[in-house]
Enzyme design. Structure first.
Site, PDB file in Angstrom:
ATOM      1  N   ASP A  59     -17.808 -25.342 -32.834  1.00 38.66           N
ATOM      2  CA  ASP A  59     -16.374 -25.611 -32.877  1.00 38.66           C
ATOM      3  C   ASP A  59     -15.620 -24.349 -32.465  1.00 38.66           C
ATOM      4  O   ASP A  59     -16.214 -23.281 -32.341  1.00 38.66           O
ATOM      5  CB  ASP A  59     -15.937 -26.046 -34.291  1.00 38.66           C
ATOM      6  CG  ASP A  59     -16.508 -25.141 -35.366  1.00 38.66           C
ATOM      7  OD1 ASP A  59     -16.606 -23.928 -35.142  1.00 38.66           O
ATOM      8  OD2 ASP A  59     -16.851 -25.648 -36.444  1.00 38.66           O
ATOM      9  N   ASP A  61     -12.327 -21.863 -33.185  1.00 38.37           N
ATOM     10  CA  ASP A  61     -11.274 -21.478 -34.124  1.00 38.37           C
ATOM     11  C   ASP A  61     -10.337 -20.505 -33.446  1.00 38.37           C
ATOM     12  O   ASP A  61     -10.762 -19.663 -32.655  1.00 38.37           O
ATOM     13  CB  ASP A  61     -11.895 -20.811 -35.355  1.00 38.37           C
ATOM     14  CG  ASP A  61     -12.781 -21.768 -36.116  1.00 38.37           C
ATOM     15  OD1 ASP A  61     -12.328 -22.887 -36.409  1.00 38.37           O
ATOM     16  OD2 ASP A  61     -13.954 -21.429 -36.379  1.00 38.37           O
ATOM     17  N   ASP A 138     -15.860 -12.616 -42.932  1.00 38.31           N
ATOM     18  CA  ASP A 138     -17.066 -12.308 -43.702  1.00 38.31           C
ATOM     19  C   ASP A 138     -17.963 -11.256 -43.049  1.00 38.31           C
ATOM     20  O   ASP A 138     -18.112 -10.145 -43.536  1.00 38.31           O
ATOM     21  CB  ASP A 138     -17.844 -13.589 -44.053  1.00 38.31           C
ATOM     22  CG  ASP A 138     -18.069 -14.531 -42.878  1.00 38.31           C
ATOM     23  OD1 ASP A 138     -17.721 -14.180 -41.736  1.00 38.31           O
ATOM     24  OD2 ASP A 138     -18.612 -15.633 -43.090  1.00 38.31           O
TER      25      ASP A 138
HETATM   26  P1  ATP Z   1     -20.329 -22.079 -37.342  1.00 42.24           P
HETATM   27  O1  ATP Z   1     -19.076 -22.742 -36.830  1.00 42.24           O
HETATM   28  O2  ATP Z   1     -21.371 -21.854 -36.343  1.00 42.24           O
HETATM   29  O3  ATP Z   1     -20.816 -22.711 -38.582  1.00 42.24           O
HETATM   30  P2  ATP Z   1     -18.527 -19.925 -37.966  1.00 42.24           P
HETATM   31  O4  ATP Z   1     -18.764 -18.462 -38.199  1.00 42.24           O
HETATM   32  O5  ATP Z   1     -17.617 -20.283 -36.840  1.00 42.24           O
HETATM   33  O6  ATP Z   1     -19.951 -20.589 -37.805  1.00 42.24           O
HETATM   34  P3  ATP Z   1     -16.663 -21.345 -39.560  1.00 42.24           P
HETATM   35  O7  ATP Z   1     -16.854 -21.948 -40.908  1.00 42.24           O
HETATM   36  O8  ATP Z   1     -16.309 -22.208 -38.421  1.00 42.24           O
HETATM   37  O9  ATP Z   1     -17.998 -20.532 -39.283  1.00 42.24           O
HETATM   38  O10 ATP Z   1     -15.566 -20.201 -39.743  1.00 42.24           O
HETATM   39  C1  ATP Z   1     -14.893 -19.568 -38.660  1.00 42.24           C
HETATM   40  C2  ATP Z   1     -14.672 -18.086 -38.985  1.00 42.24           C
HETATM   41  O11 ATP Z   1     -13.847 -17.961 -40.152  1.00 42.24           O
HETATM   42  C3  ATP Z   1     -15.922 -17.288 -39.324  1.00 42.24           C
HETATM   43  O12 ATP Z   1     -16.595 -16.839 -38.175  1.00 42.24           O
HETATM   44  C4  ATP Z   1     -15.364 -16.157 -40.156  1.00 42.24           C
HETATM   45  O13 ATP Z   1     -14.755 -15.176 -39.358  1.00 42.24           O
HETATM   46  C5  ATP Z   1     -14.276 -16.854 -40.950  1.00 42.24           C
HETATM   47  N1  ATP Z   1     -14.788 -17.384 -42.226  1.00 42.24           N
HETATM   48  C6  ATP Z   1     -15.249 -18.636 -42.482  1.00 42.24           C
HETATM   49  N2  ATP Z   1     -15.614 -18.778 -43.766  1.00 42.24           N
HETATM   50  C7  ATP Z   1     -15.374 -17.580 -44.343  1.00 42.24           C
HETATM   51  C8  ATP Z   1     -15.525 -17.090 -45.664  1.00 42.24           C
HETATM   52  N3  ATP Z   1     -16.006 -17.860 -46.649  1.00 42.24           N
HETATM   53  N4  ATP Z   1     -15.152 -15.801 -45.895  1.00 42.24           N
HETATM   54  C9  ATP Z   1     -14.638 -15.016 -44.911  1.00 42.24           C
HETATM   55  N5  ATP Z   1     -14.493 -15.431 -43.658  1.00 42.24           N
HETATM   56  C10 ATP Z   1     -14.838 -16.689 -43.368  1.00 42.24           C
HETATM   57 MG    MG Z   2     -16.967 -22.207 -36.327  1.00 35.45          MG
END
Ligand code: ATP
Ligand code: MG
Length: 420
Positions: A59, A61, A138
């Protein structure tokens, strides 16, 4: 939180092998419109990490200095969601682009930010600048921002270095970051499995020591995370990673205790999860009810055995009672929605019914909506040595005949429709 560098290292995307072909056009459209309206906007997080690793992002963001109401004003297809974090969701058909306003540091004394007595952030809607937003993320590898207009990546925390070296580091003090949001430990397990990133022994120790904090997380959020852990195509590796961080025992304590003594139960889970990963690769459907059935099968079949020893009920009845008991007992860990727990119980009870190998039973069973899933479950059990050969042979034969009948019916239907 300790601020590191306020000046990002800006690196041209061409020098980074960032595969732009994989960027969603809809995400680019959102960036463009925000920029045109005078706002700063970047692609951020996992999508940039994945693009740099040559993986197709799940996805996209976006982070921006526009506030939620301002975003809503710009996009007709926008909905504002969330209480803990207010976010804008912009929908394009099946694709959802998540747009978040930069967050400031959630310091405990700020009235718009709320924590519990263990330091967990309950709410924070304090908007800030990009220089603050970066330190709320994170991991370093998840904190890269991509400026599509200038085609360059902004790196405040040496995230590019972690990606190059395939390593996972929290931004700031790991213990504090885990206490703020213990779900980050599950994310560490997921990313180390999915990306093959190394987690050093210091962080591994910190996660192990803090694993119990997952108990403070609402069980509905753990269910959401459970789906990401086991349905993203890396379930088997994630399982091993959860075990190595001592996190699996926080999610499935009874199963964890059992696999320490029963190697064939562990093997059953491993082959079932590998099978799920294969299905994801082939874009076939997967369902949490099957995965939860696999992960709870050990304690449920154990409990059913104890019930059967104490009472005179049938094997199917004892499995039903055990399923209610174990699933019910798990709700405070992982909130399993009723739409999954009901059919999961049916699938598990069918395991006992498979022991009757008569034509009458075959007819009855193949009419059930859950037959195919229950048969797949039985097949995995037989591969782990948990089902007699004559039983699996009988049902494989039944399954093949049923499949044949369905295919013939489908073909005939097509032919007759064609004739008409
Ligand atoms: P994926 O989409 O592959 O699962 P992602 O890193 O993009 O991995 P998302 O849940 O889509 O995970 O979150 C987007 C971004 O938001 C992360 O890359 C991170 O920078 C931030 N983020 C998400 N969850 C947290 C959290 N619990 N604490 C701090 N930052 C977060
Ligand atoms: Mg993501």
């Amino acid at each position: 939180m300790v601020k590191q560098s306020l000046q990002p290292n800006k690196v041209k995307a061409v020098s980074l092998d960032l595969n732009k072909e994989l960027i969603s056009n809809n995400a680019l459209k959102v960036l463009h419109r925000l920029n045109k309206s005078g706002f700063q906007a970047f692609l951020v997080g996992g999508c940039i990490r994945d693009l740099l690793l040559g993986i197709r992002p799940k996805d996209f963001d976006i982070a921006t200095n526009a506030e939620p109401e301002e975003i809503k004003h710009l996009f007709r297809n926008c909905r504002l969601i969330g209480r803990r974090f207010r976010l804008a969701h912009i929908r394009f058909g099946r694709e959802l682009i998540e747009v978040a306003t930069y967050r400031s540091s959630a310091e405990p004394d700020n009235e718009k930010s709320k924590r519990d007595n263990k330091g967990r952030i309950l709410r924070d809607n304090v908007y800030g600048k990009i220089e603050e937003d970066v330190y709320r993320r994170d991991f370093k590898c998840n904190a890269l921002y991509y400026d599509s207009a200038k085609d360059c990546v902004w790196d405040f925390v040496e995230g590019l270095n972690d990606i190059k070296k395939c390593q996972l580091h929290f931004i700031g003090d790991a213990n504090k970051r885990i206490q703020e949001d213990p779900v980050r430990m599950l994310r560490a397990a997921r990313f180390s499995a999915k990306l093959g990133f190394k987690v050093d022994s210091k962080l591994t120790g910190q996660i192990r020591r803090n694993a119990g904090l997952l108990n403070n997380i609402p069980s509905a959020r753990i269910f959401d995370e459970f789906m990401k852990l086991f349905q993203s195509g890396y379930a088997e590796k994630t399982f091993q990673s959860l075990l190595s961080f001592d996190l699996f025992k926080e999610l499935f304590p009874e199963t964890d205790a059992q696999i320490k003594n029963e190697s064939n139960l562990k093997y059953f889970i491993e082959i079932a999860l590998k099978n799920t990963d294969l299905r994801v690769q082939k874009s076939q459907s997967t369902t949490p009810m099957f995965l939860l059935g696999v992960l709870l099968w050990g304690p449920i079949s154990n409990k059913a055995h104890q019930i059967k020893l104490k009472s005179h009920c049938s094997k199917a009845q004892s499995l039903l009672m055990a399923s209610y008991d174990v699933i019910g007992g798990h709700q405070d860990k992982i909130a399993i929605p009723k739409r999954f727990s009901g059919i999961m119980r049916e699938m598990l009870v069918m395991q006992a019914k498979f022991e009757i190998t008569t034509d009458k039973q075959a007819k009855k069973m193949t009419n059930s909506r859950i037959f195919r899933a229950a048969y797949d479950f039985l097949l995995l059990r037989s591969m782990a040595g948990d089902c007699p050969k004559e039983v699996i042979d009988f049902w494989t034969n039944v399954e093949q005949q049923t499949n044949h009948k369905v295919n013939t019916k489908y073909k005939n239907n097509k032919i007759s429709r064609h004739k008409r």
